[in-house]
Design a protein around this motif. Structure first.
Motif, PDB file in Angstrom:
ATOM      1  N   ALA A 186      38.134  43.013  36.078  1.00 18.84           N
ATOM      2  CA  ALA A 186      37.777  44.349  35.585  1.00 18.84           C
ATOM      3  C   ALA A 186      38.349  44.453  34.080  1.00 18.84           C
ATOM      4  O   ALA A 186      39.542  44.075  34.009  1.00 18.84           O
ATOM      5  CB  ALA A 186      38.171  45.326  36.636  1.00 18.84           C
ATOM      6  N   PRO A 187      37.845  45.232  33.303  1.00 18.66           N
ATOM      7  CA  PRO A 187      38.321  45.393  31.954  1.00 18.66           C
ATOM      8  C   PRO A 187      39.724  46.582  31.988  1.00 18.66           C
ATOM      9  O   PRO A 187      39.678  47.192  32.872  1.00 18.66           O
ATOM     10  CB  PRO A 187      37.252  45.765  30.999  1.00 18.66           C
TER      11      PRO A 187
ATOM     12  N   PHE B 183      25.684  39.585  43.422  1.00 19.56           N
ATOM     13  CA  PHE B 183      25.825  39.776  42.344  1.00 19.56           C
ATOM     14  C   PHE B 183      24.521  40.414  41.809  1.00 19.56           C
ATOM     15  O   PHE B 183      24.108  40.131  40.614  1.00 19.56           O
ATOM     16  CB  PHE B 183      26.532  38.717  41.349  1.00 19.56           C
ATOM     17  N   MET B 184      23.823  41.456  42.180  1.00 16.23           N
ATOM     18  CA  MET B 184      22.485  41.518  42.019  1.00 16.23           C
ATOM     19  C   MET B 184      22.386  42.969  40.942  1.00 16.23           C
ATOM     20  O   MET B 184      21.382  43.239  40.127  1.00 16.23           O
ATOM     21  CB  MET B 184      21.699  42.036  43.278  1.00 16.23           C
ATOM     22  N   GLU B 185      23.696  43.492  41.173  1.00 11.83           N
ATOM     23  CA  GLU B 185      23.606  44.698  40.004  1.00 11.83           C
ATOM     24  C   GLU B 185      24.473  44.325  38.600  1.00 11.83           C
ATOM     25  O   GLU B 185      25.328  43.359  38.937  1.00 11.83           O
ATOM     26  CB  GLU B 185      24.423  45.569  40.787  1.00 11.83           C
ATOM     27  N   GLU B 186      23.979  45.033  37.675  1.00  9.91           N
ATOM     28  CA  GLU B 186      24.595  44.398  36.235  1.00  9.91           C
ATOM     29  C   GLU B 186      26.213  44.346  36.291  1.00  9.91           C
ATOM     30  O   GLU B 186      26.627  43.546  35.653  1.00  9.91           O
ATOM     31  CB  GLU B 186      23.903  45.495  35.219  1.00  9.91           C
ATOM     32  N   HIS B 187      26.804  45.783  36.945  1.00  7.28           N
ATOM     33  CA  HIS B 187      28.216  45.826  36.794  1.00  7.28           C
ATOM     34  C   HIS B 187      29.130  44.801  37.577  1.00  7.28           C
ATOM     35  O   HIS B 187      30.222  44.551  37.229  1.00  7.28           O
ATOM     36  CB  HIS B 187      28.480  47.321  37.205  1.00  7.28           C
ATOM     37  N   THR B 188      28.339  44.106  38.379  1.00  6.63           N
ATOM     38  CA  THR B 188      28.956  43.011  39.445  1.00  6.63           C
ATOM     39  C   THR B 188      29.581  41.720  38.570  1.00  6.63           C
ATOM     40  O   THR B 188      30.227  41.157  39.176  1.00  6.63           O
ATOM     41  CB  THR B 188      28.043  42.817  40.634  1.00  6.63           C
ATOM     42  N   TYR B 189      29.120  41.571  37.334  1.00 10.16           N
ATOM     43  CA  TYR B 189      29.600  40.412  36.647  1.00 10.16           C
ATOM     44  C   TYR B 189      31.083  40.512  36.392  1.00 10.16           C
ATOM     45  O   TYR B 189      31.853  39.651  36.168  1.00 10.16           O
ATOM     46  CB  TYR B 189      28.912  40.345  35.234  1.00 10.16           C
ATOM     47  N   MET B 190      31.728  41.794  36.348  1.00  9.69           N
ATOM     48  CA  MET B 190      33.031  42.037  36.263  1.00  9.69           C
ATOM     49  C   MET B 190      33.852  41.262  37.337  1.00  9.69           C
ATOM     50  O   MET B 190      35.041  41.049  37.163  1.00  9.69           O
ATOM     51  CB  MET B 190      33.346  43.488  36.073  1.00  9.69           C
ATOM     52  N   ARG B 191      33.341  41.423  38.522  1.00 10.13           N
ATOM     53  CA  ARG B 191      34.059  40.716  39.575  1.00 10.13           C
ATOM     54  C   ARG B 191      34.361  39.122  39.388  1.00 10.13           C
ATOM     55  O   ARG B 191      35.263  38.637  39.764  1.00 10.13           O
ATOM     56  CB  ARG B 191      33.252  40.695  40.881  1.00 10.13           C
TER      57      ARG B 191
END
Length: 539
Positions: free
Chosen positions: A164-165, A152-160
Motif C-alpha cells: 500500500a502507498p 485480483f479482479m478489482e483495479e485497486h487490488t494491484y496494491m496488494r
C-alpha cells in the motif's frame, strides 16, 4: 571447497559469485572458533555453510547440494520431470530450455529465468508441473509462491502485490509479491488463472517480464532475475464444445470395449442371435397376418360363390379364389425378402459390435481410426479457440514479453489433453503418494493388485476433466474404505501399524486383508561421522 561446491554450481555472474564467496568466508571466520560440529571438532563443513547461506540469501538449502553431477542433472531435466508429469513434453521442454540457459550463464542477466503462459483444458497438469519444477530446482514441491489471480479482479487490488502507498492502510507491511521474492530471490512464481486479473494488475508484470525488477511501495527495488514466472489460464476453452467430443469418444470406446470383451465365439454367436430375436418375431407376425388376411378373403369368396346361380359368375368367383393363392405367394415372398434383408443387415451390425467372424480386427481398427480422428478434431478446435482467446484477452505488449513455445512461434504453451493411455501412469503416481504417506506415518505397507489399478482407471478418467476424477477415485475406492476397515480392525483389537495390507477387488469394490507384520530394519551407524550424516539428512 566453498568456491567449487557452492558458487560454481550456481553458475552465478561474476559479481554475484564474489558476493557469495565473501559471504562464505565471513561464515568461516565467524564460526570456526565456536561452532561445534563433526563429532565435537571445531571445524566448519559444507553442511554448515549451506545452512547459513540458505538462511542469509533465501536460496533453498536443497539447491545448494551441488556437485559435478549437477550438470548432468540439468541436461536430463526433461527425463526427470517427465517421470511425474504425463504427456506434457512440450511444456517440460520449454521449462528445461529456460533453466539450462540460466545455469549455463547464457540467459539475459536482466530478465527472469523463464516467463511462461500455460494454457489448455482443465485437469491437464498445469499447476502440477509448477510443483514438479519446484521439486526439481529446490528439492521441495511446495517451494513456490502462488497467487490466485481471481483475487485480483478489482483495479485497486494491484496494491496488494507491491504494498500500500503512504497514508493507505497497510503501508509499511510490504507487498505480497515483492516481499515473497525479496526474502526468497530464488523461487518459482505461479499466477493461477491469470486471465481473471484486472488489466491494471498485468501492468505490474510488464516491468518484471522485461527488466526483471519491481519497486515496491517503500521504494525498494526487488530483483526477479532468479525467478521463474509461470501463468496458467483456461482462456478460450469456453468456446469449445468439449461435451460433444466427449460423447463421440465415449460411444467409440464403449464399442471398442465390447469388441475386446468378445472372446468366446459361442458367447458371441449367442449375443448375435439374441439381438435378432426381435426382427425374427416381427417377420413371423407379418407372415401370419398376411396368411390370415388371405384366408378371410377366401372364406368370404367361398360364401359368396355358394349363393351364385349364374354360371359365368361362378366361374369368375373360382378364378378369384385361384388368384388368391398366387397373390399370397407373391406377398409372402416380398415380405420374406424384405425381412431377410433387415435381418442380414442387423446380423452384420451385431457381428461387428460383438466381434464375430473374421471382421473383429477390421471393426476394431475402424472404431480406433474414428476415435483418433475425433481426438485430432478436438485438439485442432482447442488450439484455434486458445489462439483467439489469448490474443483477444491479453494485450500485445504483455504477450510479446513471454517465452515462446519450443514447437511454434506462439508466446504461450498449450497443454495437451490427457488420453486414456496416460491415465494408468497418473493412477500409479497418485496411489504411490498415498502409499508413501501411509508408510511414513504408520509403517504400513499397502499391496495393490492390477485389478485395483484397473478399477481406478475405469472410474478415475474423464475426457472432459482430465485427471481430476482420479483423486476422487482413489479416495472412494482406497482411502475411505481403508479408513473404515482400519477402525473396524481396531475395534477387534488389531492394529494396522507396521503391517502389510493387501487390497483387492471384489464385486466391483475394494476389500482388504491383513498380512504378516513387518520387521523394522534399523540402519546401524558408527559414532564417527554421525554429526555430518544427521546434518545432511536435515538439510
Amino acid at each position: 571447497m566453498a568456491k567449487k561446491g557452492v558458487a560454481s554450481a550456481l553458475t552465478l555472474p561474476v559479481e554475484a559469485y564474489n558476493r557469495v564467496a565473501a559471504l562464505v568466508n565471513d561464515i568461516v571466520s565467524a564460526h570456526a572458533a565456536q561452532q561445534k560440529v563433526a563429532d565435537g571438532k571445531s571445524v566448519v563443513d559444507i553442511d554448515l555453510i549451506k545452512r547459513k547461506l540458505a538462511a542469509k540469501t533465501g536460496i533453498s538449502a536443497g539447491q545448494l547440494t551441488l556437485g559435478e553431477e549437477d550438470a548432468s542433472r540439468y541436461v536430463n531435466m526433461e527425463a526427470e520431470v517427465s517421470k511425474r508429469v504425463v504427456n506434457q513434453d512440450r511444456a517440460i521442454r520449454a521449462l528445461a530450455n529456460a533453466i539450462r540457459r540460466n545455469k549455463s550463464g547464457l540467459s539475459n542477466p536482466h530478465r527472469p529465468m523463464g516467463k511462461f503462459l500455460f494454457v489448455g483444458p482443465t485437469g491437464t497438469g498445469k499447476t502440477y508441473l509448477v510443483k514438479e519444477l519446484a521439486r526439481f530446482l529446490f528439492k521441495d514441491p511446495e517451494a513456490y509462491v502462488r497467487f490466485d489471480m481471481s483475487e485480483f479482479m478489482e483495479e485497486h487490488t494491484y496494491m496488494r502485490l507491491v504494498g500500500a502507498p503512504p497514508s493507505y492502510v497497510g503501508f509499511g507491511s510490504g507487498g505480497q509479491l515483492t516481499e515473497a521474492v525479496r526474502k526468497r530471490p530464488y523461487t518459482v512464481i505461479l499466477l493461477d488463472e491469470v486471465e481473471k486479473a484486472h488489466p491494471k494488475v498485468w501492468d505490474i508484470f510488464l516491468q518484471i517480464l522485461d527488466d526483471g525488477r519491481l519497486t515496491d511501495s517503500e521504494g525498494r527495488t526487488v530483483d526477479f532475475k532468479n525467478t521463474v514466472i509461470i501463468m496458467t489460464s483456461n482462456t478460450g476453452m469456453a468456446a469449445v464444445d468439449s461435451q460433444k467430443y466427449e460423447r463421440m469418444l465415449t460411444e467409440r470406446w464403449e464399442k471398442l470395449k465390447a469388441l475386446d470383451e468378445a472372446q468366446d465365439p459361442a458367447l458371441v454367436a449367442a449375443k448375435v442371435e439374441k439381438g435378432l430375436d426381435g426382427l425374427r418375431a416381427g417377420r413371423e407376425a407379418e407372415l401370419k397376418a398376411l396368411e390370415a388376411k388371405v384366408a378371410k378373403a377366401r372364406a368370404d369368396l367361398e360364401t359368396a360363390s355358394a349363393e351364385l346361380t349364374d354360371l359365368s359368375q361362378v366361374m369368375k368367383a373360382q378364378q378369384m379364389l385361384a388368384s388368391l393363392d398366387g397373390k399370397l405367394d407373391a406377398e409372402r415372398e416380398a415380405a420374406e425378402a424384405r425381412h431377410d434383408k433387415l435381418i442380414a443387415a442387423k446380423r452384420a451390425e451385431l457381428e461387428a459390435k460383438f466381434g464375430a467372424g473374421g471382421d473383429r480386427e477390421t471393426a476394431r481398427a475402424k472404431l480406433q481410426a474414428e476415435a483418433d480422428e475425433i481426438e485430432k478434431a478436438w485438439d485442432a478446435e482447442i488450439a484455434l479457440a486458445i489462439h483467439e482467446g489469448v490474443t483477444q484477452r491479453f494485450r500485445p505488449e504483455f504477450i510479446n514479453r513471454l517465452d515462446e513455445d519450443p514447437d511454434s512461434k506462439n508466446k504461450w504453451v498449450i497443454f495437451n489433453r490427457l488420453k486414456k493411455e496416460n491415465i494408468g501412469i497418473i493412477a500409479k503416481l497418485q496411489v504411490k503418494e498415498f502409499v508413501d504417506l501411509l508408510s511414513e506415518r504408520h509403517g504400513t505397507e499397502l499391496v495393490l493388485g492390477d485389478d485395483v489399478m484397473d478399477l481406478l482407471i475405469e472410474h478415475g478418467f474423464s475426457p472432459l476433466y482430465g485427471a481430476r476424477p482420479m483423486q476422487a477415485a482413489v479416495e472412494k475406492f482406497i482411502i475411505d474404505p481403508l479408513a473404515k476397515w482400519v477402525l473396524d480392525m481396531a475395534q477387534k483389537g488389531e492394529s494396522a501399524a507396521d503391517r502389510r495390507i493387501k487390497v483387492s477387488v471384489k464385486d466391483g469394490t475394494t476389500s482388504f486383508e491383513m498380512l504378516e507384520k513387518l520387521e523394522k530394519v534399523v540402519e546401524k551407524r558408527t559414532l564417527e561421522g554421525a554429526a555430518q550424516a544427521l546434518t545432511r539428512e536435515v538439510m
